[in-house]
Scaffold this active site. Structure first.
Site, PDB file in Angstrom:
ATOM      1  N   TYR A 141       0.758  -1.347  -0.166  1.00  0.00           N
ATOM      2  CA  TYR A 141      -0.158   0.036   0.062  1.00  0.00           C
ATOM      3  C   TYR A 141       0.833   1.246   0.061  1.00  0.00           C
ATOM      4  CZ  TYR A 141      -4.731  -1.928   0.633  1.00  0.00           C
ATOM      5  OH  TYR A 141      -5.845  -2.406   0.268  1.00  0.00           O
ATOM      6  N   LYS A 192       3.226 -15.261   1.869  1.00  0.00           N
ATOM      7  CA  LYS A 192       3.661 -16.280   0.675  1.00  0.00           C
ATOM      8  C   LYS A 192       4.897 -16.322   0.703  1.00  0.00           C
ATOM      9  CE  LYS A 192       1.662 -17.253  -2.829  1.00  0.00           C
ATOM     10  NZ  LYS A 192       1.180 -18.702  -3.552  1.00  0.00           N
ATOM     11  N   ASP A 225      -2.641 -17.917   0.118  1.00  0.00           N
ATOM     12  CA  ASP A 225      -3.761 -18.638  -0.776  1.00  0.00           C
ATOM     13  C   ASP A 225      -4.680 -19.703   0.057  1.00  0.00           C
ATOM     14  OD1 ASP A 225      -1.465 -20.122  -1.156  1.00  0.00           O
ATOM     15  OD2 ASP A 225      -1.716 -20.651  -2.980  1.00  0.00           O
ATOM     16  N   ASP A 249      -6.477  -7.268   3.547  1.00  0.00           N
ATOM     17  CA  ASP A 249      -7.774  -6.657   2.787  1.00  0.00           C
ATOM     18  C   ASP A 249      -8.546  -7.655   2.191  1.00  0.00           C
ATOM     19  OD1 ASP A 249      -9.126  -4.189   1.567  1.00  0.00           O
ATOM     20  OD2 ASP A 249      -8.062  -4.686  -0.167  1.00  0.00           O
ATOM     21  N   ASP A 253     -12.474  -9.206   3.401  1.00  0.00           N
ATOM     22  CA  ASP A 253     -13.667  -9.354   2.537  1.00  0.00           C
ATOM     23  C   ASP A 253     -14.339 -10.855   2.523  1.00  0.00           C
ATOM     24  OD1 ASP A 253     -13.594  -6.455   2.214  1.00  0.00           O
ATOM     25  OD2 ASP A 253     -14.217  -6.728   0.087  1.00  0.00           O
TER      26      ASP A 253
END
Ligand code: IPM
Ligand code: MN
Length: 367
Positions: A141, A192, A225, A249, A253
């Site tokens: 970000y 990751k 993932d 983020d 959701d």
């Protein structure tokens, strides 16, 4: 106690859900919970319309001076064409960065009354209670360089930079471990590391911190993932999830849909404690400005009101009042009250204001 709050309703449904929070604040004051001094400012598209920036310097000053900021939502198609530096989201990102709000707490709780509103089966989500701890001031970000360069051969190159330093990983890790100790004592750290150097460091720093300071807490690691998959497969395996800004983020959701609707998820963004133990803080619903339903009185105010409950708990030590507010929310849901986003096939739908009024009425009745 006097609590100084800055209200930044923002765009879209932001002002509608903030209005319900103002009703709740008035009720809490009537009940003697605390005295609230509120000021209001502009953020996002409405701030751009007023003074060409996504937040003005004077509103930034108010945010710095407040005990806590309550934030609605920003953005909408009206501002699709504005320059990148002053787009509505820039106001929110500046607040996070300048206030040093590195720890974003996103609890996903599935109220039994709403288990059928989720797109997943009741038995997968009923009674779910997880906490996503998202790093909020670092990573891709904010990493530099962040730009689009012209390669001069008819091609352009878009660049974002994912970067984390040891101290950033340690401080967010501490937040997660401390929260876990007060919950079910388990942290799942996610990155990751199979493709990203920042993930390798993240894994290394969290592992060392755990060994050094929190050996009593159970620690697991899951690749981001795979964690996304596990969140929809068997979400109740999780207690606290700690992850970086971008993965957090996305995963929050996903977690929102486990609870029935994005309209249900509150969040708290906290800075480091000062010498008096006080933290800068901003509270916001996880949902966005929902321009498609703005102005129609359809929005669910629960995520915004739940964010106020987090504010009472984390900024003012009013945990008992927060519990009461959260149980007033649960009571309204248990009584079958539904805004459009959480309605089942047979449910009648109530408005934003009716949901706010019902929560206030329950709060006053229970007192
Ligand atoms: C969120 C939002 C923001 C983010 C946007 C509005 C900048 O999606 O708080 O999750 O990406 O962090
Ligand atoms: Mn988001």
């Amino acid at each position: 106690m006097t609590c100084k709050l800055l209200l930044l309703p923002g765009d879209g449904i932001g002002p509608e859900v903030m209005k319900e929070v103002e009703k709740v604040l008035a009720a809490l004051q009537r009940l003697g919970v605390a005295k609230f001094e509120t000021e209001k400012g502009l953020v996002g598209g409405c701030a751009y319309d007023a003074h060409g920036k996504s937040i003005s310097e004077s509103d930034m000053g108010l945010a710095m001076a407040a005990d806590a900021v309550l934030f609605g939502a920003v953005g909408g198609p009206k501002w699709d064409g504005v320059p990148y530096e002053v787009r509505p989201e820039a106001g929110l990102l500046r607040l996070r960065k300048d206030l040093g709000l590195f720890a974003n707490l996103r609890p996903a709780i599935c109220y039994p009354a709403l288990a059928d509103a989720s797109s997943l089966k009741r038995e997968i989500v009923e009674g779910l209670d997880i906490m996503i701890v998202r790093e909020l001031t670092g990573g891709v970000y904010f990493g530099e360089p962040k730009e689009i360069i012209d390669l001069g051969n008819g091609q352009k190159r878009g660049i974002d930079t994912q970067v984390y330093d040891t101290y950033e990983i340690e401080r967010i890790g501490r937040v997660a471990f401390e929260l876990a100790r007060k919950r079910n004592n388990k942290v799942t750290s996610s990155e990751k590391r199979n493709v990203m150097k920042s993930g390798v460091l993240w894994h290394e720093v969290i592992t060392a911190l755990h060994k050094r300071e929190y050996p009593d807490v159970t620690l697991e690691h899951q690749l981001a993932d795979a964690l996304g998959m596990q969140l929809v497969r068997w979400p109740k395996q999780f207690d606290v999830i700690v992850t970086d800004n971008l993965f957090g983020d996305m995963l929050s959701d996903v977690a929102a849909m486990l609870t029935g609707s994005l309209g249900m998820l509150p969040s708290a963004s906290l800075g480091a404690a000062d010498a008096q133990g006080r933290r800068k803080a901003l509270y916001e619903p996880v949902h966005g400005s929902a321009p498609d339903i703005a102005g129609k009185g359809m929005a669910n105010p629960i995520a915004m009101i739940g964010s106020l409950a987090m504010c009472l708990r984390y900024s003012f030590g009013l945990g008992e009042a927060a519990d009461r507010l959260e149980s007033a929310i649960a009571h309204a849901l248990g009584a079958g009250l539904r805004t459009a986003d959480i309605k089942g096939a047979a449910d009648a739908v109530i408005s934003t204001a009716q949901m706010g009024d019902a929560i206030v009425a329950r709060l006053e009745k229970a007192a």
